[in-house]
Write an enzyme that holds these catalytic residues in place. Structure first.
Site, PDB file in Angstrom:
ATOM      1  N   ILE A  17      47.145  31.274  35.738  1.00  0.00           N
ATOM      2  CA  ILE A  17      48.156  30.915  36.737  1.00  0.00           C
ATOM      3  C   ILE A  17      47.724  29.633  37.459  1.00  0.00           C
ATOM      4  CG2 ILE A  17      49.499  31.735  38.720  1.00  0.00           C
ATOM      5  CD1 ILE A  17      48.774  34.617  37.765  1.00  0.00           C
ATOM      6  N   ASN A  21      34.260  28.182  38.195  1.00  0.00           N
ATOM      7  CA  ASN A  21      32.933  28.337  37.569  1.00  0.00           C
ATOM      8  C   ASN A  21      33.046  28.548  36.056  1.00  0.00           C
ATOM      9  OD1 ASN A  21      33.821  30.929  37.337  1.00  0.00           O
ATOM     10  ND2 ASN A  21      32.146  31.896  38.461  1.00  0.00           N
ATOM     11  N   ASN A  70      35.896  32.548  33.205  1.00  0.00           N
ATOM     12  CA  ASN A  70      36.947  33.144  32.377  1.00  0.00           C
ATOM     13  C   ASN A  70      37.984  32.081  32.006  1.00  0.00           C
ATOM     14  OD1 ASN A  70      38.422  35.133  31.093  1.00  0.00           O
ATOM     15  ND2 ASN A  70      39.452  35.812  32.965  1.00  0.00           N
ATOM     16  N   PHE A 101      42.827  31.263  43.607  1.00  0.00           N
ATOM     17  CA  PHE A 101      43.028  32.120  42.427  1.00  0.00           C
ATOM     18  C   PHE A 101      41.719  32.728  41.928  1.00  0.00           C
ATOM     19  CE2 PHE A 101      46.462  28.914  41.872  1.00  0.00           C
ATOM     20  CZ  PHE A 101      47.553  29.757  41.754  1.00  0.00           C
ATOM     21  N   SER A 109      48.557  40.949  44.259  1.00  0.00           N
ATOM     22  CA  SER A 109      49.162  41.637  43.123  1.00  0.00           C
ATOM     23  C   SER A 109      50.019  42.809  43.583  1.00  0.00           C
ATOM     24  CB  SER A 109      48.033  42.165  42.225  1.00  0.00           C
ATOM     25  OG  SER A 109      48.532  43.074  41.278  1.00  0.00           O
ATOM     26  N   THR A 164      49.910  45.466  42.351  1.00  0.00           N
ATOM     27  CA  THR A 164      49.063  46.637  42.157  1.00  0.00           C
ATOM     28  C   THR A 164      48.780  47.318  43.510  1.00  0.00           C
ATOM     29  OG1 THR A 164      47.082  47.431  41.032  1.00  0.00           O
ATOM     30  CG2 THR A 164      46.824  45.413  42.237  1.00  0.00           C
ATOM     31  N   TYR A 201      39.151  46.620  40.942  1.00  0.00           N
ATOM     32  CA  TYR A 201      39.892  45.347  40.918  1.00  0.00           C
ATOM     33  C   TYR A 201      41.037  45.389  41.939  1.00  0.00           C
ATOM     34  CZ  TYR A 201      43.867  42.453  39.693  1.00  0.00           C
ATOM     35  OH  TYR A 201      44.955  41.626  39.783  1.00  0.00           O
ATOM     36  N   LYS A 205      41.835  43.319  45.794  1.00  0.00           N
ATOM     37  CA  LYS A 205      43.047  42.621  46.251  1.00  0.00           C
ATOM     38  C   LYS A 205      43.465  43.155  47.621  1.00  0.00           C
ATOM     39  CE  LYS A 205      43.572  39.768  42.855  1.00  0.00           C
ATOM     40  NZ  LYS A 205      43.224  38.351  43.085  1.00  0.00           N
ATOM     41  N   ARG A 241      58.310  47.289  33.861  1.00  0.00           N
ATOM     42  CA  ARG A 241      57.644  46.313  34.720  1.00  0.00           C
ATOM     43  C   ARG A 241      58.597  45.151  34.971  1.00  0.00           C
ATOM     44  NH1 ARG A 241      54.783  50.012  34.581  1.00  0.00           N
ATOM     45  NH2 ARG A 241      52.562  50.187  34.111  1.00  0.00           N
ATOM     46  N   GLY A 261      45.972  55.622  34.070  1.00  0.00           N
ATOM     47  CA  GLY A 261      46.123  54.692  35.197  1.00  0.00           C
ATOM     48  C   GLY A 261      47.430  53.923  35.192  1.00  0.00           C
TER      49      GLY A 261
END
Ligand code: UD1
Length: 341
Positions: A13, A33, A36, A82, A126, A128, A151, A155, A232, A298
């Protein structure tokens, strides 16, 4: 030119947001860094925008480096944050890795911003945080539910840290709660770059369709939804990226109604897993081999956004439909297969 810091700016993103910022005339500084992401994304951003963002390879957990960065860059108008770990499964296996990385980095960033007098922050949150909401579509007032994973908890805690800091300092902040970001830039020069086997639906579909993975497994078709598969709110990453500019400008133009605000970023429409597969096949004319498998632990049944606050208060809405997003994800996957990076 107004300078904006984008942490995690070589990520999925983040990179799309850097493109939108540069195309709107901002000067972008990236801190990443590369934990990922791929450094070659900088070349790709340069190809799209004609301008190379300034890049600082740095870990935000390194407090001294973050302070040093801000002491040398004292005219940054705002930061879009981000940079964070985001793998749900991994976070349950290594919770401290997630708490340490996602929270220490945020605290360092907030402290360094405060010291430098940089008072505008957009935070990458998120949906979530809502868990399985009782009422759909879900509004920003819906209760935050106990997180399913470390995770998700990072958030929630991050939002609380930012809120508390905004109460006691000059910080203005906006948390953007993303629904399910998918797709790639229309040039197909940047897109999602999962490391290893993707756990998200769309990258698995494109990798399976190109022959990089086996059959797609649909995690359960016995949910209480019209076709039995979970629902979703899939949002095109470019629409999502644009919302970050609007949020930033809301703060820099003194339009915020509160020091801390929260907005849902979704389309307002729900699509099932089977809808996504069928729309992908129709949009690309490529077949996706799939089978029905056991439910994934989950997973919630269904969630989609109430977008009224983002539409009316933030003044932003989505423009790109599901088929466009899926087609763009496919173009990107084909470019990757041809070694674009
Ligand atoms: C997941 C995370 C969420 C995170 C988001 C970030 C979980 C439980 N949730 O959301 O916390 O914020 O990613 O992008 O991991 N599906 C399949 N087969 C697949 C992959 C997915 O059937 O191979 C289904 C899932 O069961 C789900 C839907 O596709 O119903 C979307 O899955 P996914 O893309 O992983 O997103 P979320 O689960 O919504």
């Amino acid at each position: 030119m107004t300078k904006i810091l984008v942490t995690g700016g070589t990520g999925y993103i983040g990179s799309h947001t850097v493109v939108e910022l540069q195309q709107s005339g901002y000067e972008v500084l990236i801190i990443d860094n590369l934990a990922n992401s791929n450094i070659k994304i900088l070349d790709q951003i340069t190809k799209i925008t004609g301008k190379r963002p300034e890049f600082f390879q740095m870990d935000l957990c390194d407090r001294e480096k973050v302070f040093d960065f801000f002491s040398k860059q004292n005219d940054i108008a705002g930061a879009i944050h981000f940079a964070a770990y985001k793998a749900v499964g991994e976070s349950s296996e290594f919770p401290l890795k997630y708490y340490k990385n996602n929270l220490f980095s945020l605290v360092n960033l907030l402290e360094a911003m405060d010291k430098a007098g940089c008072n505008n922050l957009v935070f990458s949150s998120s949906c979530t945080v809502y868990g399985q909401p009782d009422v759909l579509p879900v509004t920003e007032d819906a209760p935050v539910q106990k997180a399913e994973s470390p995770y998700g908890n990072t958030k929630q805690i991050s939002e609380e840290i930012i809120f508390d800091q905004s109460k006691t300092s000059d910080l203005k902040a906006i948390s953007l709660r993303y629904f399910n970001p998918i797709g790639a830039h229309e040039t197909a020069l940047i897109g999602e770059l999962p490391i290893g086997v993707p756990s998200n639906l769309v990258p698995f579909i494109t990798q399976s369709a190109i022959g990089k993975r086996g059959k797609l497994k649909v995690w359960g078709n016995d949910y209480n939804t019209p076709d039995g598969t979970p629902i979703r709110d899939y949002i095109h990453v470019v629409d999502l990226a644009k919302a970050h500019l609007v949020a930033l400008e809301r703060m820099t133009n003194n339009k915020s109604e509160d020091q801390y605000e929260v907005f849902n970023l979704g389309t307002g429409k729900g699509n099932s897993v089977l809808d996504v597969i069928l729309t992908f096949q129709k949009a690309t004319e490529v077949n996706v081999d799939y089978e029905i498998a056991q439910r994934r632990p989950g997973d919630i049944v269904q969630v989609w956004a109430d977008t009224r606050k983002a539409n009316e208060v933030l003044g932003w809405k989505t423009n790109l439909e599901l088929d466009v997003a899926l087609k763009s994800a496919w173009e990107w996957e084909k470019n990757l297969a041809q070694g674009i990076l």
